[in-house]
Design an enzyme around this catalytic site. Structure first.
Site, PDB file in Angstrom:
ATOM      1  N   LYS A  25       9.768  -7.149   6.963  1.00  0.00           N
ATOM      2  CA  LYS A  25      10.368  -6.525   8.190  1.00  0.00           C
ATOM      3  C   LYS A  25      10.910  -7.656   9.166  1.00  0.00           C
ATOM      4  CE  LYS A  25       7.738  -3.260   9.392  1.00  0.00           C
ATOM      5  NZ  LYS A  25       6.385  -2.846  10.087  1.00  0.00           N
ATOM      6  N   ARG A  94       3.563  -5.412  15.203  1.00  0.00           N
ATOM      7  CA  ARG A  94       4.019  -4.732  13.996  1.00  0.00           C
ATOM      8  C   ARG A  94       3.427  -5.563  12.518  1.00  0.00           C
ATOM      9  NH1 ARG A  94      10.213  -3.220  14.233  1.00  0.00           N
ATOM     10  NH2 ARG A  94       9.480  -1.702  12.824  1.00  0.00           N
ATOM     11  N   GLY A 103       3.256   2.303   5.781  1.00  0.00           N
ATOM     12  CA  GLY A 103       2.014   3.251   6.359  1.00  0.00           C
ATOM     13  C   GLY A 103       0.614   2.417   5.849  1.00  0.00           C
ATOM     14  N   MET A 105      -0.112  -0.885   6.595  1.00  0.00           N
ATOM     15  CA  MET A 105      -0.962  -1.653   7.869  1.00  0.00           C
ATOM     16  C   MET A 105      -0.629  -0.864   8.996  1.00  0.00           C
ATOM     17  SD  MET A 105      -1.435  -4.216   5.830  1.00  0.00           S
ATOM     18  CE  MET A 105      -1.652  -5.623   6.726  1.00  0.00           C
ATOM     19  N   ARG A 338      15.433  -2.113   5.269  1.00  0.00           N
ATOM     20  CA  ARG A 338      14.797  -2.567   3.984  1.00  0.00           C
ATOM     21  C   ARG A 338      15.369  -1.793   2.962  1.00  0.00           C
ATOM     22  NH1 ARG A 338       9.042  -0.043   5.325  1.00  0.00           N
ATOM     23  NH2 ARG A 338       9.569   2.181   5.155  1.00  0.00           N
ATOM     24  N   HIS A 454       4.712  10.606   5.099  1.00  0.00           N
ATOM     25  CA  HIS A 454       3.889   9.961   4.080  1.00  0.00           C
ATOM     26  C   HIS A 454       3.802  10.253   2.628  1.00  0.00           C
ATOM     27  CE1 HIS A 454      -0.075   8.247   2.412  1.00  0.00           C
ATOM     28  NE2 HIS A 454       0.457   7.310   3.126  1.00  0.00           N
ATOM     29  N   SER A 770       4.597  -6.621 -39.009  1.00  0.00           N
ATOM     30  CA  SER A 770       4.591  -5.962 -38.113  1.00  0.00           C
ATOM     31  C   SER A 770       3.333  -6.070 -37.456  1.00  0.00           C
ATOM     32  CB  SER A 770       4.964  -4.514 -38.400  1.00  0.00           C
ATOM     33  OG  SER A 770       4.834  -3.722 -37.183  1.00  0.00           O
ATOM     34  N   GLY A 772       0.246  -5.037 -35.450  1.00  0.00           N
ATOM     35  CA  GLY A 772      -0.291  -3.675 -35.095  1.00  0.00           C
ATOM     36  C   GLY A 772      -1.248  -4.080 -33.848  1.00  0.00           C
ATOM     37  N   CYS A 837       4.293  -2.894 -33.133  1.00  0.00           N
ATOM     38  CA  CYS A 837       3.915  -1.494 -33.057  1.00  0.00           C
ATOM     39  C   CYS A 837       2.490  -1.203 -32.404  1.00  0.00           C
ATOM     40  CB  CYS A 837       4.357  -0.756 -34.535  1.00  0.00           C
ATOM     41  SG  CYS A 837       3.057  -1.309 -35.583  1.00  0.00           S
ATOM     42  N   TYR A 857      11.811  -7.035 -33.312  1.00  0.00           N
ATOM     43  CA  TYR A 857      11.928  -5.607 -32.352  1.00  0.00           C
ATOM     44  C   TYR A 857      10.511  -5.195 -31.860  1.00  0.00           C
ATOM     45  CZ  TYR A 857       9.783  -4.049 -36.782  1.00  0.00           C
ATOM     46  OH  TYR A 857       8.815  -3.691 -37.897  1.00  0.00           O
TER      47      TYR A 857
HETATM   48  P1  ADP Z   1       5.462   0.892   9.370  1.00  0.00           P
HETATM   49  O1  ADP Z   1       5.430  -0.101   8.747  1.00  0.00           O
HETATM   50  O2  ADP Z   1       4.195   1.736   8.990  1.00  0.00           O
HETATM   51  O3  ADP Z   1       6.815   1.817   9.401  1.00  0.00           O
HETATM   52  P2  ADP Z   1       6.409  -0.134  12.011  1.00  0.00           P
HETATM   53  O4  ADP Z   1       5.998  -1.391  12.449  1.00  0.00           O
HETATM   54  O5  ADP Z   1       7.703   0.008  11.291  1.00  0.00           O
HETATM   55  O6  ADP Z   1       5.178   0.515  10.854  1.00  0.00           O
HETATM   56  O7  ADP Z   1       6.237   0.839  13.267  1.00  0.00           O
HETATM   57  C1  ADP Z   1       6.099   2.206  13.299  1.00  0.00           C
HETATM   58  C2  ADP Z   1       6.940   2.890  14.098  1.00  0.00           C
HETATM   59  O8  ADP Z   1       6.900   2.535  15.488  1.00  0.00           O
HETATM   60  C3  ADP Z   1       8.055   2.863  13.522  1.00  0.00           C
HETATM   61  O9  ADP Z   1       8.816   4.055  13.637  1.00  0.00           O
HETATM   62  C4  ADP Z   1       9.074   1.840  14.416  1.00  0.00           C
HETATM   63  O10 ADP Z   1      10.558   2.302  14.487  1.00  0.00           O
HETATM   64  C5  ADP Z   1       8.411   2.132  15.632  1.00  0.00           C
HETATM   65  N1  ADP Z   1       8.645   0.952  16.590  1.00  0.00           N
HETATM   66  C6  ADP Z   1       8.036  -0.321  16.170  1.00  0.00           C
HETATM   67  N2  ADP Z   1       8.453  -1.337  17.169  1.00  0.00           N
HETATM   68  C7  ADP Z   1       8.897  -0.723  18.155  1.00  0.00           C
HETATM   69  C8  ADP Z   1       9.527  -0.927  19.172  1.00  0.00           C
HETATM   70  N3  ADP Z   1       9.410  -2.393  19.519  1.00  0.00           N
HETATM   71  N4  ADP Z   1      10.195  -0.221  19.909  1.00  0.00           N
HETATM   72  C9  ADP Z   1      10.093   1.302  19.510  1.00  0.00           C
HETATM   73  N5  ADP Z   1       9.810   1.808  18.485  1.00  0.00           N
HETATM   74  C10 ADP Z   1       9.161   0.812  17.522  1.00  0.00           C
HETATM   75 MG    MG Z   2       8.641   0.873   9.702  1.00  0.00          MG
END
Ligand code: ADP
Ligand code: MG
Ligand code: MG
Length: 877
Positions: A25, A94, A103, A105, A338, A454, A770, A772, A837, A857
């Site tokens: 990120k 973040r 989702g 962390m 990403r 999710h 071969s 096994g 195999c 193979y």
């Molecule tokens: P995840 O890895 O679970 O997606 P993120 O760190 O990307 O967690 O953040 C969760 C949500 O919060 C995402 O929708 C992201 O766009 C939003 N978000 C994170 N940082 C900011 C920020 N500085 N301003 C506005 N929204 C944010």
């Molecule tokens: Mg995110």
């Protein structure tokens, strides 16, 4: 030492290639800033800090100074002050590991708010509703993520408030309601922790940074890493980023999108957004979001900008991107990009399309496709001929069809799956805690949430069918039932779901295997161009052989003849042979088996015309073909109670005697394999006769037949010498008799350690080896495959072994024997053909190992053939 890297405001220090240090990120936020894409400025604390912090329980020296300095820089760039009461700078904290763990962390938004600064924010923006909405969100996230208070506690208070005011959605709550919630939330925090909510912004920040680092070790993150083979020691980075607000009213919003369709791979911008909402609302499925195409009318300027950016990102990263954005009062900001997760079908289409578009080359395309993903594509879909009782339709969130018993909790899903049941996990929505249950289920059905919820994201990643956002059903967990229209479906009832159409169907539907798509054929062809390792199949029937040909098998690496001994008309003859007490009696039974075997081999040769077919002579202990003792005893008692004639009773008694005689303490190490051939040569003689006669027959019809006769379970070269002599004798006789010359080969399996260790001698007698690997794994570890289930899970749990060695080749142990076998074998016969195999032949890491050690193979089940082709290509690149 540098622990903190700034991004945004023309002061960016990181870049895309620094993922290891900055996490995915952080590195990509820096890269976007470098590309001139609008990103709210911020800074990244490195993964190294996390690793050290988790080890020492303390921060490296100088970190806090660097964080404070970065905050000052951020204040300058943004023009707001952190912890200020008039014009407060708010930030998000973040997490972000090297590879995305969606989702898994935790994130905290709107950090920096307190009782005083919320007033300043309200005044400054002239939007009190927004200020208090941000504050209550912050309290919830801080309470949950940092203080470890159950999310439900806040959620519950929120629901009650909505209920009391008669509104359905969060964004319908007015400023007064939000103010009241803020007070309530602070009380919850005080009640749950015994301490007041910390008003000081810097304290909030440091506590949140701690929490993000610690979240690397929370249970769901650990589970996710295990499932995805992510090393525990990587650690996560922390991103502190100035907030932008999607919850400022009707001209604000937030969304997530993919630059191509992540389910099908089609080249179209794809995603969802919510007006007047913040971050997690979209993924959490709190409101059902709108399709991105409607953003064009709602906010044309922002949409146009978004389009330009996504195209720029895709061209820059040369891969499909998964992006997050927020629009604050009409201004667009990018928050994440990403490489997007995608289904197997999408991965293949996108790879093939991007080669056609000139974005990537063929090798890159091949490397973009996980060999195991292909397997999923070949897996079942609903038979289009079937009549379906569709009771509800949701979003087609992850393609493929699944059939199973309904369960309502992840825990229950795991339990049922463990006891062998196939289950469908039915949830209102899923959360990261459900990951284990999702993995155990055949498919997932959710009531709420969109295509990027999710459930949808995780299911696509796992390659499991998923129907999401199926609002037509409602679940009553307490009663253990869900209703769809007039239908009630109870826990334990069978349903089927179709993740390609969104259909929810009552009962079990018939599934069929889909056709191989054009794009898949194309990328597999590219894989064939680069790979050097051959791929054959394990097949015992003409049908399997032809399926495998379709999938690109270049011959049969293992045809197990014993499978031909079962079947209704055959088993009595086989038993007659086993019951025979003299060689003459045995031969007369074998004569009856001969034409059946010949027909089998002719069918298989025909299906594999022109390709080598390795036929293994009879391998299992003979008692496997007799009824078991209990069955025989029952039969005996039945006959006796019916006063059946003496002769019949005697027959059963004889069978029981024979069962007793053939009974072995340890059949796996008993009277089987070439030992049968040594003691009862006539069995192998019959099989060889059938093989060569079939080959002669088809050769006369003008076909090219390449039989390879394989002797199982050799441990000593003399066994092979003896059996080989018989084979040659019979084969020569048949060829003389038919006046046809067959170019057949004789080889052996290497599946006992002694064979591997003496491979130089054995090679002198063999045209091919071969490995096994199933038996070789059993005998190398001394693990009985049939009994290992009792202890292997504990071995994996305690990290004695990383994988089940029967599924993933144990390279350092069994693999070492394979290397020895290859080296010794080729030391006396340099052109010795060698394959493997067994289950491992279609397992990507084992295939790659096979390439490295110089196999000719691998051979695997028909459906794994395309997987092996792709893995072999990966190995060669
Ligand atoms: P995840 O890895 O679970 O997606 P993120 O760190 O990307 O967690 O953040 C969760 C949500 O919060 C995402 O929708 C992201 O766009 C939003 N978000 C994170 N940082 C900011 C920020 N500085 N301003 C506005 N929204 C944010
Ligand atoms: Mg995110
Ligand atoms: Mg074996």
């Amino acid at each position: 030492n540098k622990f903190v890297y700034f991004f945004g405001g023309n002061k960016t220090e990181g870049k895309n290639s620094m993922k290891e240090l900055l996490g995915g990120k952080g590195a990509n936020l820096a890269e976007m800033a470098n590309l001139g894409i609008p990103v709210p400025p911020g800074f990244t604390i490195t993964t190294e800090v996390c690793v050290q912090y988790l080890k020492d329980k303390d921060y490296p020296k100088g970190l806090l100074e660097q964080v404070d300095a970065a905050i000052v820089k951020l204040e300058e760039v943004v023009g707001k002050k952190f912890g200020d009461n008039e014009n407060p700078l708010l930030v998000s904290v973040r997490s972000g590991a090297r590879v995305s763990m969606p989702g898994m962390m935790d994130t905290v938004l709107n950090l920096g708010l307190n009782d005083a600064s919320v007033l300043g924010l309200a005044k400054n923006t002239e939007n009190p509703r927004f200020a208090y909405d941000s504050y209550r969100r912050f309290l919830t996230m801080f309470g949950d993520v940092v203080l470890g208070i159950e999310h439900d506690k806040f959620e519950h208070a929120l629901s009650e408030k909505k209920h009391a005011l008669g509104v359905k959605l969060d964004n319908e709550l007015g400023v007064n309601a939000l103010k009241e919630l803020v007070e309530q939330f602070k009380l919850i925090i005080e009640h749950e922790t015994g301490k007041q909510f910390p008003q000081d912004a810097r304290t909030q920040l440091l506590m949140s940074i701690d929490a993000v680092f610690q979240s690397w070790n929370n249970q769901r993150a650990i589970t996710y890493r295990k499932l995805n083979n992510i090393p525990m020691e990587w650690g996560t980075a922390v991103n502190v980023q100035s907030m932008v607000y999607g919850n400022m009213g009707e001209t604000s919003g937030t969304g997530v999108a993919f630059t191509r369709d992540p389910a099908t791979g089609h080249k179209r911008f794809y995603g969802e957004y919510l007006i007047n909402a913040q971050g997690e609302d979209v993924v959490a499925g709190i409101r059902t979001p709108r399709p991105i195409s409607t953003l064009k009318e709602a906010m044309p300027i922002a949409f146009k900008q978004l389009e330009e950016i996504y195209i720029k990102l895709e061209n820059h990263f040369r891969d499909m991107q998964d992006i997050e954005f927020t629009i604050e009062q009409g201004t667009l900001y990018m928050l994440q990009t990403r490489n997007g997760k995608r289904t197997a079908a999408a991965a293949i289409k996108i790879a093939a399309d991007m080669v056609a578009e000139g974005l990537i080359d063929k090798k890159t395309a091949i490397l973009r496709i996980e060999p195991n993903q292909i397997d999923k594509l070949l897996h079942p879909m609903i038979d289009p001929q079937a009549t379906l009782q569709v009771v509800a339709t949701g979003l087609p969130a992850s393609p493929g069809a699944a059939v199973g018993k309904v369960v309502f909790t992840a825990e229950h899903a795991e339990q049922m799956a463990e006891s062998g049941a196939k289950v469908i996990l039915v949830r209102t929505e899923t959360s990261p805690e459900d990951i284990g249950g999702m993995n155990a289920a055949e498919g997932i059905l959710t009531v709420r949430g969109g295509m990027t919820s999710h459930a949808a994201v995780v299911a696509r990643g796992m390659g499991k069918p998923c129907v999401a956002g199926c609002g037509e059903i409602s679940i009553d967990i307490k009663k253990g039932v869900f209703s769809a229209g007039s239908c009630s479906i109870h826990e334990g009832d069978y349903i089927s779901i179709d993740g390609s159409t969104g259909h929810v169907i009552v009962g079990k539907v018939p599934l069929i295997t889909p056709e191989v798509s054009g794009e898949l054929k194309t990328v597999l062809k590219w894989a064939d161009e680069v790979r050097t390792l051959g791929v054959r199949t394990n097949a015992d029937t003409p049908y399997d052989a032809s399926v495998a040909r379709e999938f690109g098998a270049e011959g049969i690496g293992l045809c197990r003849t014993e499978h031909m001994f079962f079947g209704e008309e055959r088993i009595p003859v086989v038993r007659e042979m086993i019951m025979a007490e003299t060689e003459a009696a045995r031969r007369s039974a074998l004569v009856k088996l001969l034409p059946m075997q010949r027909e089998d081999f002719a069918g298989i040769f025909h299906a594999m015309e022109g390709y080598p077919v390795t036929i293994r002579l009879l391998d299992p202990p003979l008692h496997e073909f007799l009824p078991n003792h209990e069955e025989a005893l029952e039969k005996l008692m039945e006959l006796e109670s019916k006063d059946a004639p003496e002769s019949e009773i005697n027959k059963v008694k004889k069978v029981m005697e024979r069962i007793e005689f053939l009974k072995e303490i340890n059949p796996m190490l008993g009277f089987r394999g070439c030992r049968l051939g040594v003691v009862y040569p006539e069995i192998y003689e019959m099989q060889v006769q059938a093989i060569i006669e079939a080959a002669c027959e088809l050769t006369k019809e003008g076909m090219t037949i390449v039989p390879e006769i394989m002797i199982p379970l050799i441990s000593h070269v003399k066994e092979l010498q003896i059996v080989k002599q018989q084979v040659v004798k019979v084969a020569s006789a048949v060829m003389a008799d038919k006046d046809v010359k067959i170019n057949y080969k004789i080889g052996t399996m290497i599946e006992l350690p002694r064979a591997a260790l003496t491979a130089d001698k054995i090679a002198l007698e063999a045209d091919f080896f071969s490995f096994g690997t199933n038996d070789l794994t059993q005998t190398t570890f001394g693990f009985s495959r049939d009994d290992a289930a009792k202890f292997l899970p504990a071995y994996i749990e305690k990290s004695i072994l990383e994988h089940d060695p029967f599924a993933v080749l144990d390279q350092s142990g069994v693999g070492e024997l394979i290397k020895i076998g290859i080296d010794k074998g080729r030391s006396t016969k340099s052109d010795l053909k060698i394959g493997i195999c067994g289950e491992h032949g279609g397992e990507p890491s084992s295939v790659i190992f096979g390439h490295k050690v110089g196999l000719n193979y691998v051979s695997c089940s028909p459906f794994r053939v395309p997987v092996a082709r792709m893995a072999a290509a990966h190995a060669a690149i």
